[in-house]
Write an enzyme that holds these catalytic residues in place. Structure first.
Site, short mmCIF file in Angstrom:
data_model
loop_
_atom_site.label_atom_id
_atom_site.label_comp_id
_atom_site.label_asym_id
_atom_site.label_seq_id
_atom_site.Cartn_x
_atom_site.Cartn_y
_atom_site.Cartn_z
N CYS A 2 0.82 -1.19 0.00
CA CYS A 2 0.00 0.00 0.00
C CYS A 2 0.87 1.26 0.00
O CYS A 2 2.07 1.19 0.14
CB CYS A 2 -0.86 0.00 1.25
SG CYS A 2 0.16 -0.09 2.74
N GLU A 106 -5.86 0.81 0.94
CA GLU A 106 -5.69 0.51 -0.48
C GLU A 106 -6.86 1.12 -1.25
O GLU A 106 -7.93 1.35 -0.70
CB GLU A 106 -5.60 -0.98 -0.73
CG GLU A 106 -6.83 -1.75 -0.39
CD GLU A 106 -6.68 -3.24 -0.63
OE1 GLU A 106 -7.71 -3.89 -0.82
OE2 GLU A 106 -5.54 -3.74 -0.61
#
Length: 139
Positions: A2, A106
């Site tokens: 991420c 995310e």
């Protein structure tokens, strides 16, 4: 991986959980940790069986870089190719560390828009980034 993550655990809890030693000051929980910020990392001492907790700047500076300006872009590597890419190969071989985290963010596509989704272990434990996080929940 991420581009942002969270660490809501205090230093003392991280030290006990990962059995580390540290001279670093305590930190406050952070819920939106971004590249280039100082983050707690756990490294194995090269000559002793001791784990050390340190604050390091998040990002990889390739060996050929002349300055740190590209470090924010070097935060992700594909597991399938990291050992063959020049930027990550040497670091993967000899400069590994654990980055404790208890959630990450995310991008997720929802109908016509992109939204940010937080993911965290269902058991609310702390896991090092890069480890397999089983039982993830969307929050």
């Amino acid at each position: 991986m991420c581009g942002r993550y969270r660490l809501s655990w205090r230093k003392q809890v991280i030290e006990e959980y990962f059995e580390t030693v540290s001279d670093e000051p305590d930190w406050t929980p952070r819920y939106n940790i971004a590249p280039t910020q100082p983050v707690p990392v756990i490294r194995q001492h090269p000559k002793e069986p001791v784990r050390q907790l340190s604050l390091l700047r998040w990002g990889l500076i390739p060996s050929w870089a002349k300055d740190m300006s590209g470090a924010a872009m070097m935060i992700n590597a594909r597991a399938e190719t990291a050992s063959t890419k020049p930027a990550f190969r040497d670091a993967l071989d000899s400069r590994r560390c654990l980055i404790p985290a208890d959630g990450f963010y995310e991008w997720s596509r929802h109908e016509a828009a992109c939204v940010i989704v937080r993911r965290a272990p269902l058991d609310r434990t702390c896991h090092p980034i890069g480890s397999t996080l089983r039982g993830m929940a969307t929050r």
